[in-house]
Scaffold this motif. Structure first.
Motif, PDB file in Angstrom:
ATOM      1  N   GLU A  14       0.832  -1.195   0.000  1.00  0.00           N
ATOM      2  CA  GLU A  14       0.000   0.000   0.000  1.00  0.00           C
ATOM      3  C   GLU A  14       0.872   1.253   0.000  1.00  0.00           C
ATOM      4  O   GLU A  14       0.901   1.998  -0.962  1.00  0.00           O
ATOM      5  CB  GLU A  14      -0.901  -0.005   1.226  1.00  0.00           C
ATOM      6  CG  GLU A  14      -1.349  -1.377   1.623  1.00  0.00           C
ATOM      7  CD  GLU A  14      -2.729  -1.698   1.137  1.00  0.00           C
ATOM      8  OE1 GLU A  14      -3.453  -0.761   0.861  1.00  0.00           O
ATOM      9  OE2 GLU A  14      -3.066  -2.876   1.052  1.00  0.00           O
ATOM     10  N   PHE A  15       1.621   1.466   1.077  1.00  0.00           N
ATOM     11  CA  PHE A  15       2.456   2.668   1.133  1.00  0.00           C
ATOM     12  C   PHE A  15       3.857   2.371   0.618  1.00  0.00           C
ATOM     13  O   PHE A  15       4.666   3.249   0.488  1.00  0.00           O
ATOM     14  CB  PHE A  15       2.507   3.195   2.558  1.00  0.00           C
ATOM     15  CG  PHE A  15       3.132   4.557   2.665  1.00  0.00           C
ATOM     16  CD1 PHE A  15       2.765   5.559   1.796  1.00  0.00           C
ATOM     17  CD2 PHE A  15       4.084   4.837   3.625  1.00  0.00           C
ATOM     18  CE1 PHE A  15       3.337   6.812   1.881  1.00  0.00           C
ATOM     19  CE2 PHE A  15       4.652   6.085   3.720  1.00  0.00           C
ATOM     20  CZ  PHE A  15       4.281   7.076   2.850  1.00  0.00           C
ATOM     21  N   GLN A  16       4.171   1.092   0.373  1.00  0.00           N
ATOM     22  CA  GLN A  16       5.403   0.741  -0.324  1.00  0.00           C
ATOM     23  C   GLN A  16       4.994   0.426  -1.754  1.00  0.00           C
ATOM     24  O   GLN A  16       4.629  -0.700  -2.064  1.00  0.00           O
ATOM     25  CB  GLN A  16       6.062  -0.447   0.349  1.00  0.00           C
ATOM     26  CG  GLN A  16       7.359  -0.985  -0.233  1.00  0.00           C
ATOM     27  CD  GLN A  16       8.040  -0.110  -1.239  1.00  0.00           C
ATOM     28  OE1 GLN A  16       8.226   1.078  -1.038  1.00  0.00           O
ATOM     29  NE2 GLN A  16       8.409  -0.648  -2.370  1.00  0.00           N
ATOM     30  N   PRO A  17       5.003   1.424  -2.634  1.00  0.00           N
ATOM     31  CA  PRO A  17       4.426   1.246  -3.960  1.00  0.00           C
ATOM     32  C   PRO A  17       5.084   0.151  -4.777  1.00  0.00           C
ATOM     33  O   PRO A  17       4.447  -0.470  -5.613  1.00  0.00           O
ATOM     34  CB  PRO A  17       4.614   2.616  -4.618  1.00  0.00           C
ATOM     35  CG  PRO A  17       4.804   3.562  -3.492  1.00  0.00           C
ATOM     36  CD  PRO A  17       5.504   2.782  -2.436  1.00  0.00           C
ATOM     37  N   ALA A  37      -8.007   3.027  -6.087  1.00  0.00           N
ATOM     38  CA  ALA A  37      -6.654   3.046  -6.628  1.00  0.00           C
ATOM     39  C   ALA A  37      -5.664   3.102  -5.468  1.00  0.00           C
ATOM     40  O   ALA A  37      -6.047   3.250  -4.306  1.00  0.00           O
ATOM     41  CB  ALA A  37      -6.481   4.255  -7.545  1.00  0.00           C
ATOM     42  N   ASN A  38      -4.390   3.000  -5.801  1.00  0.00           N
ATOM     43  CA  ASN A  38      -3.343   3.101  -4.776  1.00  0.00           C
ATOM     44  C   ASN A  38      -3.114   4.576  -4.452  1.00  0.00           C
ATOM     45  O   ASN A  38      -2.630   5.330  -5.290  1.00  0.00           O
ATOM     46  CB  ASN A  38      -2.063   2.457  -5.318  1.00  0.00           C
ATOM     47  CG  ASN A  38      -0.936   2.502  -4.301  1.00  0.00           C
ATOM     48  OD1 ASN A  38      -1.134   2.880  -3.154  1.00  0.00           O
ATOM     49  ND2 ASN A  38       0.245   2.099  -4.725  1.00  0.00           N
ATOM     50  N   PRO A  39      -3.428   5.023  -3.232  1.00  0.00           N
ATOM     51  CA  PRO A  39      -3.274   6.442  -2.909  1.00  0.00           C
ATOM     52  C   PRO A  39      -1.849   6.845  -2.577  1.00  0.00           C
ATOM     53  O   PRO A  39      -1.559   8.034  -2.452  1.00  0.00           O
ATOM     54  CB  PRO A  39      -4.189   6.619  -1.686  1.00  0.00           C
ATOM     55  CG  PRO A  39      -4.200   5.271  -1.039  1.00  0.00           C
ATOM     56  CD  PRO A  39      -4.069   4.261  -2.142  1.00  0.00           C
ATOM     57  N   TRP A  43      -7.372   8.139   2.484  1.00  0.00           N
ATOM     58  CA  TRP A  43      -7.685   7.020   1.585  1.00  0.00           C
ATOM     59  C   TRP A  43      -6.847   5.799   1.929  1.00  0.00           C
ATOM     60  O   TRP A  43      -7.287   4.651   1.724  1.00  0.00           O
ATOM     61  CB  TRP A  43      -7.489   7.437   0.130  1.00  0.00           C
ATOM     62  CG  TRP A  43      -8.630   8.261  -0.384  1.00  0.00           C
ATOM     63  CD1 TRP A  43      -8.602   9.578  -0.734  1.00  0.00           C
ATOM     64  CD2 TRP A  43      -9.981   7.837  -0.559  1.00  0.00           C
ATOM     65  NE1 TRP A  43      -9.857   9.992  -1.125  1.00  0.00           N
ATOM     66  CE2 TRP A  43     -10.718   8.938  -1.028  1.00  0.00           C
ATOM     67  CE3 TRP A  43     -10.639   6.620  -0.374  1.00  0.00           C
ATOM     68  CZ2 TRP A  43     -12.071   8.871  -1.310  1.00  0.00           C
ATOM     69  CZ3 TRP A  43     -11.995   6.550  -0.654  1.00  0.00           C
ATOM     70  CH2 TRP A  43     -12.691   7.670  -1.118  1.00  0.00           C
ATOM     71  N   GLU A  44      -5.627   6.011   2.413  1.00  0.00           N
ATOM     72  CA  GLU A  44      -4.842   4.860   2.894  1.00  0.00           C
ATOM     73  C   GLU A  44      -5.575   4.178   4.044  1.00  0.00           C
ATOM     74  O   GLU A  44      -5.569   2.952   4.168  1.00  0.00           O
ATOM     75  CB  GLU A  44      -3.452   5.324   3.355  1.00  0.00           C
ATOM     76  CG  GLU A  44      -2.500   5.682   2.235  1.00  0.00           C
ATOM     77  CD  GLU A  44      -1.895   4.458   1.570  1.00  0.00           C
ATOM     78  OE1 GLU A  44      -2.322   3.335   1.866  1.00  0.00           O
ATOM     79  OE2 GLU A  44      -0.987   4.629   0.740  1.00  0.00           O
ATOM     80  N   MET A  45      -6.216   4.953   4.874  1.00  0.00           N
ATOM     81  CA  MET A  45      -7.002   4.375   5.965  1.00  0.00           C
ATOM     82  C   MET A  45      -8.188   3.587   5.404  1.00  0.00           C
ATOM     83  O   MET A  45      -8.540   2.508   5.906  1.00  0.00           O
ATOM     84  CB  MET A  45      -7.488   5.487   6.896  1.00  0.00           C
ATOM     85  CG  MET A  45      -8.145   5.004   8.174  1.00  0.00           C
ATOM     86  SD  MET A  45      -8.539   6.377   9.294  1.00  0.00           S
ATOM     87  CE  MET A  45      -6.898   6.977   9.697  1.00  0.00           C
TER      88      MET A  45
END
Length: 298
Positions: free
Chosen positions: A60-63, A75-77, A126-128
């Motif tokens: 998620e936060f590691q694209p 989508a991936n935020p 959005w990650e949440m």
């Protein structure tokens, strides 16, 4: 004439559905009840429980290792949040370096409010929504950081600097306060850095350079015996800030580029002790080497 007991029994029979069609079967009604239609809201019927079992970088936060979960409609935020962080950090770092003689921070205020602040905060929310605790914490926090910096640096409007200036015109109280503010963000970034040790080299370097930028800037503002922040440390913070900005853009590109829109994928160099690194080692076929050793009697 029916007795009171008989009347009560008749009422109970009706409630249990034993007296013709007037009865109400509450259990059957509950079982047949359909979920309320939330107007197509994708959050209404998506089970995100599996995402809580993913590591902090579950894609998620590691694209670089982003993998969408089944049925996801988001989508991936992460690339959006990383890009917002990168541009705002890039601008302020150039100001800290005194590029082309620019020393005033006014130019970064707009970017800090709109892009690095609001847009990054929205990306964190959005990650949440997609179930990534690490991404939500990091992006939302740094979005709040940039909004706070914009509030502090807005000339006249919030009077933060003037309220921390002495009657003699000394800005030492403000410099000390801002230095402590930045040191708090250094501590927070160090905490996040610890959570990147099982991810990728690119991701680790992003938080390492950002942590060093906060450290240099925080100490630079605290060492203000000359009446202003320490110029050498502020420029060192600017250098680390530039590195963090380009690393954020690099990680964002790794999340955007895929076979549908790019001729190449961005390498992110997984640590050998990470899950991806161990999986790559297990996929290496060493059967030939083992056979040679067996033939040699090793």
């Amino acid at each position: 004439m029916a007795t009171i007991q008989e009347q009560n029994a008749a009422i109970l029979a009706m409630e249990k559905g034993e007296n013709g069609t007037r009865g109400i079967d509450h259990a059957a009604a509950t079982k047949q009840r359909k979920p309320y239609d939330y107007g197509g809201n994708p959050l209404a019927h998506i089970n995100t429980g599996d995402s809580v079992r993913l590591p902090a970088f579950g894609g998620e936060f590691q694209p670089g290792s982003y993998k969408s979960t089944e049925g996801r409609k988001f989508a991936n935020p992460a690339p959006l949040g990383l890009s917002a962080f990168a541009l705002t950090t890039f601008v302020l770092s150039l100001i800290n370096l005194g590029t082309r003689g620019i020393t005033g921070p006014s130019l970064v205020i707009g970017a800090a409010f709109g892009y690095g602040g609001l847009v990054q905060l929205l990306a964190g929310m959005w990650e949440m929504a997609v179930g990534n605790t690490f991404g939500a914490t990091a992006l939302s926090s740094y979005g709040g950081f940039w909004i706070a910096v914009a509030i502090i640096l807005t000339p006249g409007g919030f009077e933060v600097v003037s309220s921390l200036t002495t009657a003699e015109g000394s800005v030492k109280p403000f410099l000390d306060s801002f230095g402590l503010f930045l040191m708090g963000w250094f501590i927070f970034t160090f905490i996040l850095l610890l959570c990147t040790l099982r991810s990728t080299v690119a991701f680790f370097l992003l938080f390492f350079t950002l942590m060093m930028a906060f450290l240099m800037l925080g100490i630079g503002y605290l060492l203000n015996s000359s009446g202003g922040p320490n110029e050498s440390l502020i420029k060192a913070g600017g250098v680390f800030g530039l590195l963090a900005a380009f690393l954020a853009w690099y990680n964002a590109l790794a999340g955007i580029a895929d076979p549908s829109n790019s001729f190449f994928l961005i390498p992110v160099a997984h640590f050998p002790w990470s899950d991806k690194g161990r999986a790559a080692r297990e996929q290496v076929d060493n059967s030939g080497a083992r056979a040679d050793q067996t033939d040699m009697g090793v």
